[in-house]
Design a protein around this motif. Sequence first.
Motif, PDB file in Angstrom:
ATOM      1  N   LEU A  17       0.844  -1.189   0.000  1.00  0.00           N
ATOM      2  CA  LEU A  17       0.000   0.000   0.000  1.00  0.00           C
ATOM      3  C   LEU A  17       0.882   1.243   0.000  1.00  0.00           C
ATOM      4  O   LEU A  17       2.037   1.195   0.408  1.00  0.00           O
ATOM      5  CB  LEU A  17      -0.914   0.016   1.229  1.00  0.00           C
ATOM      6  CG  LEU A  17      -1.824  -1.200   1.422  1.00  0.00           C
ATOM      7  CD1 LEU A  17      -2.540  -1.110   2.760  1.00  0.00           C
ATOM      8  CD2 LEU A  17      -2.835  -1.302   0.291  1.00  0.00           C
ATOM      9  N   THR A  18       0.329   2.349  -0.420  1.00  0.00           N
ATOM     10  CA  THR A  18       1.098   3.591  -0.446  1.00  0.00           C
ATOM     11  C   THR A  18       1.137   4.226   0.939  1.00  0.00           C
ATOM     12  O   THR A  18       0.291   3.942   1.799  1.00  0.00           O
ATOM     13  CB  THR A  18       0.464   4.595  -1.418  1.00  0.00           C
ATOM     14  OG1 THR A  18      -0.830   4.980  -0.921  1.00  0.00           O
ATOM     15  CG2 THR A  18       0.315   3.980  -2.813  1.00  0.00           C
ATOM     16  N   ILE A  21      -2.117   5.920   1.927  1.00  0.00           N
ATOM     17  CA  ILE A  21      -3.155   5.106   2.577  1.00  0.00           C
ATOM     18  C   ILE A  21      -2.846   4.948   4.053  1.00  0.00           C
ATOM     19  O   ILE A  21      -3.741   5.011   4.906  1.00  0.00           O
ATOM     20  CB  ILE A  21      -3.256   3.734   1.883  1.00  0.00           C
ATOM     21  CG1 ILE A  21      -3.813   3.897   0.473  1.00  0.00           C
ATOM     22  CG2 ILE A  21      -4.135   2.784   2.699  1.00  0.00           C
ATOM     23  CD1 ILE A  21      -3.889   2.612  -0.321  1.00  0.00           C
ATOM     24  N   GLY A  24      -3.689   8.119   5.660  1.00  0.00           N
ATOM     25  CA  GLY A  24      -5.139   8.300   5.583  1.00  0.00           C
ATOM     26  C   GLY A  24      -5.873   7.490   6.632  1.00  0.00           C
ATOM     27  O   GLY A  24      -6.811   7.986   7.281  1.00  0.00           O
ATOM     28  N   VAL A  25      -5.449   6.220   6.815  1.00  0.00           N
ATOM     29  CA  VAL A  25      -6.082   5.378   7.829  1.00  0.00           C
ATOM     30  C   VAL A  25      -5.796   5.919   9.228  1.00  0.00           C
ATOM     31  O   VAL A  25      -6.696   6.078  10.055  1.00  0.00           O
ATOM     32  CB  VAL A  25      -5.600   3.919   7.703  1.00  0.00           C
ATOM     33  CG1 VAL A  25      -6.044   3.096   8.908  1.00  0.00           C
ATOM     34  CG2 VAL A  25      -6.136   3.299   6.425  1.00  0.00           C
ATOM     35  N   THR A 173       2.800  -0.080   4.460  1.00  0.00           N
ATOM     36  CA  THR A 173       2.756   1.172   3.700  1.00  0.00           C
ATOM     37  C   THR A 173       4.096   1.895   3.618  1.00  0.00           C
ATOM     38  O   THR A 173       4.233   2.827   2.823  1.00  0.00           O
ATOM     39  CB  THR A 173       1.727   2.138   4.317  1.00  0.00           C
ATOM     40  OG1 THR A 173       2.215   2.621   5.577  1.00  0.00           O
ATOM     41  CG2 THR A 173       0.388   1.454   4.525  1.00  0.00           C
ATOM     42  N   SER A 359      -3.704  -6.375  -1.892  1.00  0.00           N
ATOM     43  CA  SER A 359      -3.825  -5.019  -1.355  1.00  0.00           C
ATOM     44  C   SER A 359      -5.155  -4.801  -0.636  1.00  0.00           C
ATOM     45  O   SER A 359      -5.227  -4.065   0.355  1.00  0.00           O
ATOM     46  CB  SER A 359      -3.667  -3.995  -2.478  1.00  0.00           C
ATOM     47  OG  SER A 359      -4.661  -4.185  -3.469  1.00  0.00           O
ATOM     48  N   THR A 363      -5.434  -3.612   3.237  1.00  0.00           N
ATOM     49  CA  THR A 363      -6.222  -2.471   3.711  1.00  0.00           C
ATOM     50  C   THR A 363      -7.167  -2.893   4.827  1.00  0.00           C
ATOM     51  O   THR A 363      -7.300  -2.197   5.850  1.00  0.00           O
ATOM     52  CB  THR A 363      -7.026  -1.863   2.550  1.00  0.00           C
ATOM     53  OG1 THR A 363      -6.133  -1.482   1.497  1.00  0.00           O
ATOM     54  CG2 THR A 363      -7.806  -0.643   3.014  1.00  0.00           C
TER      55      THR A 363
END
Length: 686
Positions: A17-18, A21, A24-25, A173, A359, A363
Amino acid sequence: MFIFNAPTSPFRKSIILTQGIGYGVVLGIGFVFAVIMMGLSTLQNRYTAYKTATSEEFNTASRSVKPGLIASGIVSAWTWAATLLQSSTVTYEYGLCAGYYYAAGATIQIFIMSILAVRVKMIAPYCHTYLEIVHARYGNTAHFIFATYGLIVNLIVSSMLLLGGSAVVNAFTGMNIYAANFLIPLGVCIYVILGGLRATFLCDYSHTLILMIIILYFFFYTYTQSDLIGGFEGMYQKLYLAGLERPVSGNQDGSYLTLKSNYGLTFMIIQITGGFGTVMLDQGYWQRAIASEAKTAVRAYLMGGVAWFAVPLTFSSIMGLAAVALAKSPSFPYSGGLTTAEIDAGLAAPAGVVTLLGSGGATAMLILLFMAVTSAASSEMIATSSILTFDLYQIHFKPDASPETLIRVSHVMVAVWAVVMSCVASLWNGIGVSLNWLFLFSGTLFTGAVGPIIFTVVWRQQTKVAAIGGAIGGMFIGIICWLVVAQKYYGELTIATTGSMYPNLAGNMGACCAGAIISAVITLIKPDNEFDWSETKKINPRGREVERYADSKSMSNDEDEASSSEKVKSEATTHTSSIKEDASIAVEAESYESLRKSLKVAIWASSIMTFIVIFLIPIPMFLSHYIFSLTFFKGWIIVCVIWLFVAAIITSVLPLWESRAAMMDIFRGIVRDTVGRRPPNERSSA
């Protein structure tokens, strides 16, 4: 695309994941919950009698929380990142048995807490913390010592939450691990300050609901849809072959499909002793007893224990076993299987998720762990805030502090603790202490105080010297046992040897047993025959005064039941303000005889349940050296998921059913405000 061998980490990462992300989480979900809590707190203050601006409501939820929500809170508070990561880690190391041993070893403390919950209602019905009982019995010195133990437990637990959560965020990430340590608690801190303990319970409910949904999704995908696994038969065959290729030391025939595991059973004993420390000395679990209604406290803890058992048992049977089965698969993100550093970091479950679901699974796992970390962190924040506010500030610095001052101090302490736990987690990262090492060792440090604390609540004759001597003596004996066994067994003292199974078994058992024995022996030599439980019943006169006032008003009020209740609550608030009291809700007087009956139920129920999960199920299977057949394996997994469904009903459906009347009241209030009508009591008073 997978990237391995990042130079900034002690373990290889599967960055699927980037970083966006990750941030963001960590930031986004935290602030979403903060906004939700702001809205719920506004509704609570506007449409109910529970006001978050009072310290009684902020720290004890006015002692009015129903059993379903308490059970949901217990599951949420006891579901750390380590619950999901460590249960899968030991399953990866020792096989299917380890998930059961993890769950069994950490459930009996919740069952026993049901007994202590009733005892608290009997001997100190208005206390804010269990340490106030220590102070009432033994004075300032003992209180300071046990407050130190309580804060150490909260500090270790809080930092462990971040240690596990930040490791997974970093591995998935590439997000900076130190940034994760400081940003994860940020949103939690905001919503705890906004809503207090009741906000914590409400977030616990939402977190537990999400937890159940994601685990059930993982189960059905892994066992019914994944081509890599191949259903129950495919999983069984892969585990059987793994036992031949990578036999487990100490397991029957090296199999991953047996409860006959020497290291697994050893781990359960460590889990039992260490778990006693992290439950009995953690104010968060006592806070749920204090916040519950006296008549339902036993039911809440028993349901919470039954529901929580299913979480590590089922999750480890999914992702822990998946990591074992797929360790040699080309799709496995860590080529050749996990290294020792990666196992210690708790990456078995994340590896299994990424292998199966890519992915999307990463997430989901990230959200799942974030829910686990933040819900448990919120419990630790409010628990520590209570200790710092009532046990340090009020008792030792300003006994006559006003309710307004106490609520301000509580808010400040929540923020302070968020910073402290982040700093300590970063310290562990900096010096190379892993989640696994800290998990196994921590009990050695503080379980010596478990026996004295339990005796404080149940044994009138325990003396101050016995309590202090047991706690400190148990700690020193535990540390000595830990170091001596590590030196004798491995020939050197290093992080690796002191983090091994047998030294930690010796340390945890030595501390726990020695603390209780020392305290009991000193008490029996010179018992305290003068102490009277009436001293602990005097704790928090504000709570007693408001109950007397509200009860007297209720008896003289001839209005209908609903209006009467609201009017009494309102008048009680006004009265307590006039006498500088701070509780806006009356607590129903519970007869002592009723509590005695509840105590008997708690003792019998917790004893029977403990016997079943610790002895009746695992010991015959251990002694028989039984290796699961395919049919038995299928039955075992199916029972696990049925148990999880029961847990979901207890934690997700029951709280809604119990709160249906309150939700309808809030809905009616919103409708009245929307159409511009006022309730009858407001019209009559206008």
